[in-house]
Design a protein around this motif. Sequence first.
Motif, short mmCIF file in Angstrom:
data_model
loop_
_atom_site.label_atom_id
_atom_site.label_comp_id
_atom_site.label_asym_id
_atom_site.label_seq_id
_atom_site.Cartn_x
_atom_site.Cartn_y
_atom_site.Cartn_z
N ARG A 1 10.24 -3.03 -9.14
CA ARG A 1 9.40 -3.51 -8.20
C ARG A 1 8.10 -2.65 -8.63
NH1 ARG A 1 11.51 -3.15 -1.92
NH2 ARG A 1 9.55 -4.43 -1.64
N ASN A 2 6.88 -3.44 -8.17
CA ASN A 2 5.71 -2.77 -8.29
C ASN A 2 5.39 -1.98 -6.86
OD1 ASN A 2 2.69 -2.63 -7.42
ND2 ASN A 2 2.37 -3.32 -9.55
N CYS A 3 4.74 -0.78 -7.08
CA CYS A 3 4.72 0.03 -6.09
C CYS A 3 3.75 -0.37 -4.71
CB CYS A 3 3.79 1.30 -6.28
SG CYS A 3 4.71 2.55 -7.65
N ARG A 4 3.34 -1.56 -4.73
CA ARG A 4 2.43 -1.86 -3.70
C ARG A 4 3.16 -2.19 -2.50
NH1 ARG A 4 2.41 -6.67 -6.73
NH2 ARG A 4 1.03 -6.21 -8.01
N PHE A 5 4.56 -2.23 -2.44
CA PHE A 5 5.29 -2.49 -1.32
C PHE A 5 5.07 -1.42 -0.13
CE2 PHE A 5 8.19 -0.17 -3.94
CZ PHE A 5 8.62 0.75 -3.23
N LEU A 6 4.42 -0.31 -0.76
CA LEU A 6 4.36 0.73 0.16
C LEU A 6 2.91 0.40 1.15
CD1 LEU A 6 4.91 4.01 -2.37
CD2 LEU A 6 6.49 3.14 -0.26
N GLN A 7 2.42 -0.43 0.54
CA GLN A 7 0.99 -0.79 1.50
C GLN A 7 1.44 -1.59 2.71
OE1 GLN A 7 -1.08 -2.44 -1.73
NE2 GLN A 7 -0.86 -0.43 -2.92
N GLY A 8 0.63 -1.67 3.70
CA GLY A 8 0.62 -2.32 4.94
C GLY A 8 -0.54 -2.58 5.69
N ILE B 1 -7.39 1.58 -7.14
CA ILE B 1 -6.04 1.98 -7.75
C ILE B 1 -6.34 1.13 -9.04
CG2 ILE B 1 -3.69 2.32 -7.97
CD1 ILE B 1 -3.87 3.03 -4.99
N ARG B 2 -6.40 -0.42 -8.56
CA ARG B 2 -6.30 -1.35 -9.29
C ARG B 2 -7.29 -1.31 -10.88
NH1 ARG B 2 -6.26 -5.08 -5.67
NH2 ARG B 2 -8.49 -5.47 -5.81
N ASP B 3 -8.34 -0.78 -10.25
CA ASP B 3 -9.34 -0.99 -11.50
C ASP B 3 -9.13 0.32 -12.37
OD1 ASP B 3 -10.77 -2.53 -10.25
OD2 ASP B 3 -12.37 -1.46 -9.24
N LEU C 1 -3.51 4.79 2.96
CA LEU C 1 -2.42 4.87 4.06
C LEU C 1 -1.43 3.98 3.52
CD1 LEU C 1 -2.25 5.73 7.06
CD2 LEU C 1 -2.98 3.44 7.65
N ASN C 2 0.07 4.76 3.71
CA ASN C 2 0.84 4.01 2.99
C ASN C 2 2.05 3.83 4.47
OD1 ASN C 2 1.59 4.63 -0.62
ND2 ASN C 2 0.36 3.09 0.40
N TYR C 3 3.36 3.03 4.11
CA TYR C 3 4.31 2.66 5.17
C TYR C 3 5.65 3.21 4.58
CZ TYR C 3 0.56 0.62 7.67
OH TYR C 3 -0.76 0.18 8.39
N LEU D 1 -1.73 10.46 -6.98
CA LEU D 1 -2.20 10.93 -8.39
C LEU D 1 -1.51 9.92 -9.21
CD1 LEU D 1 -3.59 13.24 -10.21
CD2 LEU D 1 -1.17 13.66 -10.71
N LEU D 2 -2.46 9.23 -10.02
CA LEU D 2 -1.72 8.20 -10.98
C LEU D 2 -2.44 8.79 -12.31
CD1 LEU D 2 -2.37 4.67 -9.86
CD2 LEU D 2 -0.22 5.95 -10.38
N ALA D 3 -1.70 8.72 -13.37
CA ALA D 3 -2.02 8.95 -14.63
C ALA D 3 -1.27 8.05 -15.86
CB ALA D 3 -1.87 10.64 -15.05
N LEU E 1 2.21 10.85 -8.75
CA LEU E 1 2.67 11.72 -8.03
C LEU E 1 2.54 11.54 -6.63
CD1 LEU E 1 1.57 14.63 -10.42
CD2 LEU E 1 4.17 13.69 -10.05
N GLN E 2 3.29 11.36 -5.56
CA GLN E 2 2.76 11.30 -4.30
C GLN E 2 2.97 12.34 -3.33
OE1 GLN E 2 4.98 8.88 -5.90
NE2 GLN E 2 3.97 7.14 -5.57
N LYS E 3 2.26 12.61 -2.62
CA LYS E 3 2.69 13.88 -1.58
C LYS E 3 1.98 13.43 -0.40
CE LYS E 3 2.29 19.02 -1.07
NZ LYS E 3 3.51 19.14 -0.97
C1 LIG Z 1 2.92 4.97 -11.35
C2 LIG Z 1 2.22 4.24 -10.21
C3 LIG Z 1 2.39 4.70 -9.09
C4 LIG Z 1 1.85 4.08 -7.80
N1 LIG Z 1 2.20 4.52 -6.38
C5 LIG Z 1 1.74 3.89 -5.34
C6 LIG Z 1 2.00 4.44 -3.94
O1 LIG Z 1 2.63 5.52 -3.94
N2 LIG Z 1 1.38 3.72 -3.04
C7 LIG Z 1 0.59 2.64 -3.15
O2 LIG Z 1 0.08 2.22 -2.03
N3 LIG Z 1 0.35 2.29 -4.30
C8 LIG Z 1 0.63 2.91 -5.46
N4 LIG Z 1 0.48 2.40 -6.89
C9 LIG Z 1 -0.34 1.27 -6.95
C10 LIG Z 1 0.26 -0.35 -6.85
O3 LIG Z 1 1.19 -0.27 -7.74
C11 LIG Z 1 -0.74 -1.52 -7.44
O4 LIG Z 1 -1.08 -0.93 -8.59
C12 LIG Z 1 -2.01 -1.52 -6.58
O5 LIG Z 1 -1.49 -2.03 -5.29
C13 LIG Z 1 -3.27 -2.38 -7.06
O6 LIG Z 1 -2.58 -3.44 -7.47
P1 LIG Z 1 -2.47 -4.81 -7.01
O7 LIG Z 1 -4.11 -5.22 -6.36
O8 LIG Z 1 -2.12 -5.66 -7.79
O9 LIG Z 1 -1.41 -4.74 -5.74
C14 LIG Z 1 1.06 2.85 -7.87
C15 LIG Z 1 0.81 2.49 -9.18
C16 LIG Z 1 1.48 3.09 -10.32
C17 LIG Z 1 0.96 2.56 -11.63
#
Ligand SMILES: Cc1cc2nc3c(=O)[nH]c(=O)nc-3n(C[C@H](O)[C@H](O)[C@H](O)COP(=O)(O)O)c2cc1C
Length: 359
Positions: free
Chosen positions: A61-68, A79-81, A94-96, A108-110, A125-127
């Motif tokens: 899954r894409n990480c966006r499921f952590l958002q709310g 992040i998207r940019d 803020l995440n959930y 931290l994203l790299a 890396l999330q903290k």
């Molecule tokens: C390696 C990686 C880790 C990510 N970790 C998180 C996270 O912990 N929490 C979060 O809200 N989004 C995280 N994201 C961002 C989402 O996956 C997504 O890229 C972001 O919501 C922007 O894209 P969207 O507008 O398509 O949702 C992460 C993305 C990547 C690539």
Amino acid sequence: MTDPKPALGAVIDEASADLAFSRATVSIVLTNPNVDDNPIVYINEAFEELTGYAKSAVVGRNCRFLQGPDTDPADVARIRDAIRAREEVAIDLLNYRADGEAFLNRLLLAPVFGEGGQVQYFLGLQKEMTARDVEDAGGRAAAADRMRAVQSRVRAHLAGVIDTILDHPNAGCSERELLSLNRRIETLQFLYEEMIRPAPFGRNDGRVALGAYIARVGNALAHVEGRPGIRVNIASVDLAAGVDVSTRLGLLASELLTNALRHAFEGRAFGSVELRVVTLAQGGLRMTVADDGIGIPEGEPFPAGGARGGRIVRRLIEGMAASIAVSRGLAGTVVTVDVGADALAGGGGARCGTVTAGE
Ligand SMILES: Cc1cc2nc3c(=O)[nH]c(=O)nc-3n(C[C@H](O)[C@H](O)[C@H](O)COP(=O)(O)O)c2cc1C
């Protein structure tokens, strides 16, 4: 050690035991941007603990499921940019958790580049940031500044080394290989944690307190790989070293110690392993991993050519222009790695120096 858990205090002092195990760990996620919607391919246990989601529920899954509902869309846009531009980003958002509880996530994203210059993975890396963390770091703005400084160094060094250790993360790994992958990534996680520790414990010059880091890697491994009757001794000089060389030395310590604990004592009830890091008179340092176990059989090369662990050891050594020597005695094996003063000073620009009291 006589028993991996209770005997820990006998092997290392309480303070380093505390350092190794009590601090909240950093959660790690890897995603594959070459697959539709950049899905998760790997998470560590700290991710499961932080978010409350099990590995099986998130891989793919894409990480966006952590958002709310209260996640700031401006943060998500940043992040998207960054992902689109294949750049690193450090952000508090803020995440959930799975149970719906909100938390402030320092993310931290790299990008991790492959040899051809294409992005192979994204490393996240999330903290969790508590009010206390923010206060300790001198307020949110100062915390963010510190994070940015660390982030730029981590991106350059850590991501490159991650590429070394992740040959084929999805290539039908055995359970044991997955555990090894986990151990290698957690070794990097410890480094990252050493770097983001707030002053006065952490350094704020972008260098790593190598002694504390090596001790932490070694102690954690002794805890995980150790068994009753096998004693593990760790002694490391207190040095401030560059991020790149620290990353490599931490991974080397992890490979060599794991190797000794797994193979040196087959069929034996008792034994000891020593991990030692000392400075050399000419500058530079020497890391030795010595065991009094059964020894590597005559004619068996080390580091073994074909095995992943052996390849990693060789690449880590080459990357530091270090030397490795293996001697087999009556009692066990001694692996000696010498790193020159130049390699030690690199990675942060500044010269390597001994940590002075109070740092
Ligand atoms: C390696 C990686 C880790 C990510 N970790 C998180 C996270 O912990 N929490 C979060 O809200 N989004 C995280 N994201 C961002 C989402 O996956 C997504 O890229 C972001 O919501 C922007 O894209 P969207 O507008 O398509 O949702 C992460 C993305 C990547 C690539």
